[in-house]
Design a protein around this motif. Structure first.
Motif, PDB file in Angstrom:
ATOM      1  N   ARG A 119      44.933  39.957 -30.382  1.00 51.33           N
ATOM      2  CA  ARG A 119      44.842  41.048 -31.343  1.00 51.33           C
ATOM      3  C   ARG A 119      45.269  42.371 -30.704  1.00 51.33           C
ATOM      4  O   ARG A 119      45.383  42.487 -29.486  1.00 51.33           O
ATOM      5  N   GLN A 120      45.460  43.388 -31.541  1.00 52.84           N
ATOM      6  CA  GLN A 120      46.008  44.655 -31.086  1.00 52.84           C
ATOM      7  C   GLN A 120      44.981  45.537 -30.362  1.00 52.84           C
ATOM      8  O   GLN A 120      45.329  46.282 -29.446  1.00 52.84           O
ATOM      9  N   HIS A 121      43.714  45.483 -30.803  1.00 53.79           N
ATOM     10  CA  HIS A 121      42.724  46.406 -30.278  1.00 53.79           C
ATOM     11  C   HIS A 121      41.382  45.717 -30.080  1.00 53.79           C
ATOM     12  O   HIS A 121      41.062  44.732 -30.753  1.00 53.79           O
ATOM     13  N   ARG A 122      40.589  46.270 -29.163  1.00 54.72           N
ATOM     14  CA  ARG A 122      39.171  45.990 -29.109  1.00 54.72           C
ATOM     15  C   ARG A 122      38.459  47.276 -28.701  1.00 54.72           C
ATOM     16  O   ARG A 122      38.880  47.952 -27.757  1.00 54.72           O
ATOM     17  N   PHE A 123      37.399  47.607 -29.430  1.00 51.99           N
ATOM     18  CA  PHE A 123      36.607  48.789 -29.120  1.00 51.99           C
ATOM     19  C   PHE A 123      35.149  48.380 -28.961  1.00 51.99           C
ATOM     20  O   PHE A 123      34.695  47.426 -29.583  1.00 51.99           O
ATOM     21  N   GLU A 124      34.414  49.111 -28.136  1.00 51.52           N
ATOM     22  CA  GLU A 124      32.974  48.911 -27.980  1.00 51.52           C
ATOM     23  C   GLU A 124      32.274  50.084 -28.650  1.00 51.52           C
ATOM     24  O   GLU A 124      31.862  51.041 -27.992  1.00 51.52           O
ATOM     25  N   LEU A 125      32.169  50.027 -29.975  1.00 51.12           N
ATOM     26  CA  LEU A 125      31.705  51.162 -30.767  1.00 51.12           C
ATOM     27  C   LEU A 125      30.197  51.294 -30.711  1.00 51.12           C
ATOM     28  O   LEU A 125      29.464  50.334 -30.914  1.00 51.12           O
ATOM     29  N   MET A 126      29.730  52.514 -30.445  1.00 50.22           N
ATOM     30  CA  MET A 126      28.314  52.819 -30.340  1.00 50.22           C
ATOM     31  C   MET A 126      27.879  53.678 -31.526  1.00 50.22           C
ATOM     32  O   MET A 126      28.535  54.672 -31.840  1.00 50.22           O
ATOM     33  N   PRO A 127      26.761  53.318 -32.220  1.00 53.49           N
ATOM     34  CA  PRO A 127      26.236  54.205 -33.276  1.00 53.49           C
ATOM     35  C   PRO A 127      25.705  55.496 -32.675  1.00 53.49           C
ATOM     36  O   PRO A 127      25.224  55.521 -31.540  1.00 53.49           O
ATOM     37  N   PHE A 128      25.803  56.584 -33.431  1.00 55.92           N
ATOM     38  CA  PHE A 128      25.371  57.884 -32.922  1.00 55.92           C
ATOM     39  C   PHE A 128      23.893  57.892 -32.536  1.00 55.92           C
ATOM     40  O   PHE A 128      23.474  58.665 -31.661  1.00 55.92           O
ATOM     41  N   SER A 129      23.113  57.029 -33.170  1.00 58.04           N
ATOM     42  CA  SER A 129      21.666  57.050 -32.939  1.00 58.04           C
ATOM     43  C   SER A 129      21.282  56.685 -31.507  1.00 58.04           C
ATOM     44  O   SER A 129      20.172  56.984 -31.072  1.00 58.04           O
ATOM     45  N   ILE A 130      22.173  56.050 -30.739  1.00 63.06           N
ATOM     46  CA  ILE A 130      21.825  55.658 -29.367  1.00 63.06           C
ATOM     47  C   ILE A 130      22.591  56.452 -28.313  1.00 63.06           C
ATOM     48  O   ILE A 130      22.449  56.187 -27.123  1.00 63.06           O
ATOM     49  N   LEU A 131      23.389  57.427 -28.727  1.00 61.75           N
ATOM     50  CA  LEU A 131      24.218  58.141 -27.758  1.00 61.75           C
ATOM     51  C   LEU A 131      23.392  58.917 -26.750  1.00 61.75           C
ATOM     52  O   LEU A 131      23.803  59.075 -25.596  1.00 61.75           O
ATOM     53  N   ASP A 132      22.243  59.407 -27.166  1.00 62.00           N
ATOM     54  CA  ASP A 132      21.428  60.214 -26.264  1.00 62.00           C
ATOM     55  C   ASP A 132      21.005  59.429 -25.025  1.00 62.00           C
ATOM     56  O   ASP A 132      20.740  60.011 -23.971  1.00 62.00           O
ATOM     57  N   GLY A 133      20.960  58.116 -25.139  1.00 66.62           N
ATOM     58  CA  GLY A 133      20.578  57.279 -24.010  1.00 66.62           C
ATOM     59  C   GLY A 133      21.727  56.916 -23.093  1.00 66.62           C
ATOM     60  O   GLY A 133      21.543  56.171 -22.130  1.00 66.62           O
ATOM     61  N   ARG A 134      22.921  57.439 -23.378  1.00 68.31           N
ATOM     62  CA  ARG A 134      24.092  57.105 -22.549  1.00 68.31           C
ATOM     63  C   ARG A 134      24.557  58.300 -21.724  1.00 68.31           C
ATOM     64  O   ARG A 134      25.705  58.372 -21.275  1.00 68.31           O
ATOM     65  N   GLY A 135      23.654  59.238 -21.497  1.00 70.76           N
ATOM     66  CA  GLY A 135      24.015  60.452 -20.777  1.00 70.76           C
ATOM     67  C   GLY A 135      24.286  60.247 -19.300  1.00 70.76           C
ATOM     68  O   GLY A 135      24.849  61.124 -18.648  1.00 70.76           O
ATOM     69  N   ASN A 136      23.890  59.097 -18.737  1.00 70.07           N
ATOM     70  CA  ASN A 136      24.173  58.862 -17.318  1.00 70.07           C
ATOM     71  C   ASN A 136      25.638  58.505 -17.081  1.00 70.07           C
ATOM     72  O   ASN A 136      26.115  58.491 -15.954  1.00 70.07           O
ATOM     73  N   ASN A 137      26.355  58.180 -18.169  1.00 75.76           N
ATOM     74  CA  ASN A 137      27.794  57.913 -18.110  1.00 75.76           C
ATOM     75  C   ASN A 137      28.178  56.806 -17.135  1.00 75.76           C
ATOM     76  O   ASN A 137      29.241  56.853 -16.516  1.00 75.76           O
ATOM     77  N   MET A 138      27.307  55.807 -17.003  1.00 78.37           N
ATOM     78  CA  MET A 138      27.751  54.600 -16.320  1.00 78.37           C
ATOM     79  C   MET A 138      28.924  54.010 -17.083  1.00 78.37           C
ATOM     80  O   MET A 138      29.895  53.521 -16.499  1.00 78.37           O
ATOM     81  N   TYR A 139      28.808  54.065 -18.413  1.00 79.76           N
ATOM     82  CA  TYR A 139      29.899  53.645 -19.278  1.00 79.76           C
ATOM     83  C   TYR A 139      30.384  54.833 -20.096  1.00 79.76           C
ATOM     84  O   TYR A 139      29.584  55.640 -20.574  1.00 79.76           O
ATOM     85  N   LEU A 140      31.696  54.951 -20.278  1.00 77.37           N
ATOM     86  CA  LEU A 140      32.226  55.868 -21.265  1.00 77.37           C
ATOM     87  C   LEU A 140      32.004  55.264 -22.644  1.00 77.37           C
ATOM     88  O   LEU A 140      31.796  54.052 -22.781  1.00 77.37           O
ATOM     89  N   THR A 141      32.050  56.089 -23.673  1.00 72.09           N
ATOM     90  CA  THR A 141      31.571  55.683 -24.985  1.00 72.09           C
ATOM     91  C   THR A 141      32.672  55.742 -26.043  1.00 72.09           C
ATOM     92  O   THR A 141      33.372  56.757 -26.160  1.00 72.09           O
TER      93      THR A 141
END
Length: 320
Positions: free
Chosen positions: A118-140
């Motif tokens: 396929r052409q694309h794959r994304f790892e989409l995150m809902p806005f409700s959990i973004l606050d827990g990704r502030g350590n930036n181990m993973y880009l979002t």
């Protein structure tokens, strides 16, 4: 293993005589912004027929060898590369391994059988959990409907190419819902609010005809109206009560931010041309507290302010 080649899920970091068939879905230059945007590596995301993806990196000294051979969207046979552990921070995809090219890595475009990937794959995150990704181990990666957008200004900072692309596409004059996928963003706090900052790896995709976008359109069918053509002038919008009243339903968060920033923070600042951090104005010159030196030619930095929403709620993002 399939016909003498391996799937990405079969890779491990104890050999290098691998062969994979993958689509190159994204490509970007990783640069050092503290060294005048000097190229560190050429990086790509590779996707196989089972939907697994992995980041691959090509060191600066090999970029001239491979850049002309690679193009986003094309499918390649790749052999003889090194598999290593992924970096501890700013991982673009959730794969514990990544690939390093070296001078004997083999790359050849595959002309037949490319439709199976396929052409694309994304790892989409809902806005409700973004606050827990502030350590930036993973880009979002995020998906949302743009409901308001501020004026675009010329930018001399990282993220400049992204802002220019958004400006060229002229979102304010699109007559349909704008569903945007933004990849590889860093979650940050700006003036106490959650924001997403673009990175070297950030790409954006507007109204893709893929199932996730089509499903998302259905989920927001009864949400806010389609983005309207609203120009945000440079002067304080708080003074124009008629404009505020007319447009308050569609650009409320944008207007509120501009009013506050004009009064307290301003919506741009002068930065050091070495470290890109904010400078102090010590008339008649600017001083960088990070580099501890006088800055003769400070750069203005701006934000692209957008309000977006998904089925979990809405938020305001600042893209630099």
């Amino acid at each position: 293993m399939i016909e003498g080649r391996q799937l990405l899920k079969e890779l491990y970091n104890d050999k290098q005589d691998w062969q994979i068939h993958v689509r190159l879905t994204r490509m970007w230059d990783a640069v050092n912004i503290k060294a005048n945007n000097e190229i560190i590596s050429l990086d790509v995301i590779q996707l196989d027929e089972e939907g697994e993806h992995i980041q691959a990196s090509i060191k600066k000294k090999f970029t001239h060898q491979f850049r002309a051979l690679l193009e986003e969207g094309h499918v390649y046979v790749i052999k003889n590369f090194i598999v290593v552990d992924s970096k501890d921070v700013y991982r673009v995809v959730s794969n514990k391994y990544m690939i390093n090219f070296h001078e004997t890595t083999y790359v050849k475009e595959k002309m037949n059988g490319s439709d199976e990937i396929r052409q694309h794959r994304f790892e989409l995150m809902p806005f409700s959990i973004l606050d827990g990704r502030g350590n930036n181990m993973y880009l979002t990666d995020v998906i949302g409907q743009i409901t308001a957008i501020s004026a675009i200004e010329e930018i001399q900072a990282k993220g400049n190419k992204l802002a220019e692309k958004i400006n060229q596409d002229n979102f304010l004059h699109i007559s349909e819902r704008v569903i945007l996928i933004i990849t590889s963003t860093a979650v940050k706090k700006y003036l106490g609010n959650l924001s997403l900052s673009s990175t070297n790896a950030t790409k954006f995709y507007r109204n893709l005809g893929i199932p996730k976008v089509l499903d998302f359109k259905k989920s927001v069918a009864n949400a806010k109206e389609i983005l309207q053509s609203i120009e945000l002038p440079r002067k304080s919008l708080a003074a124009d009560s008629e404009l505020v009243e007319k447009n308050k339903r569609t650009v409320r968060l944008v207007l509120d931010f501009i009013k506050e920033s004009e009064q307290k923070y301003r919506w741009y600042y002068f930065s050091c041309n070495n470290c890109r951090k904010k400078c102090d104005h010590l008339s008649p010159y600017y001083w960088c507290p990070t580099c501890e030196k006088k800055v003769n030619f400070p750069l203005k930095r701006y934000r692209l302010q957008v309000e977006v929403e998904d089925y979990t709620g809405s938020t305001t993002f600042a893209i630099f």
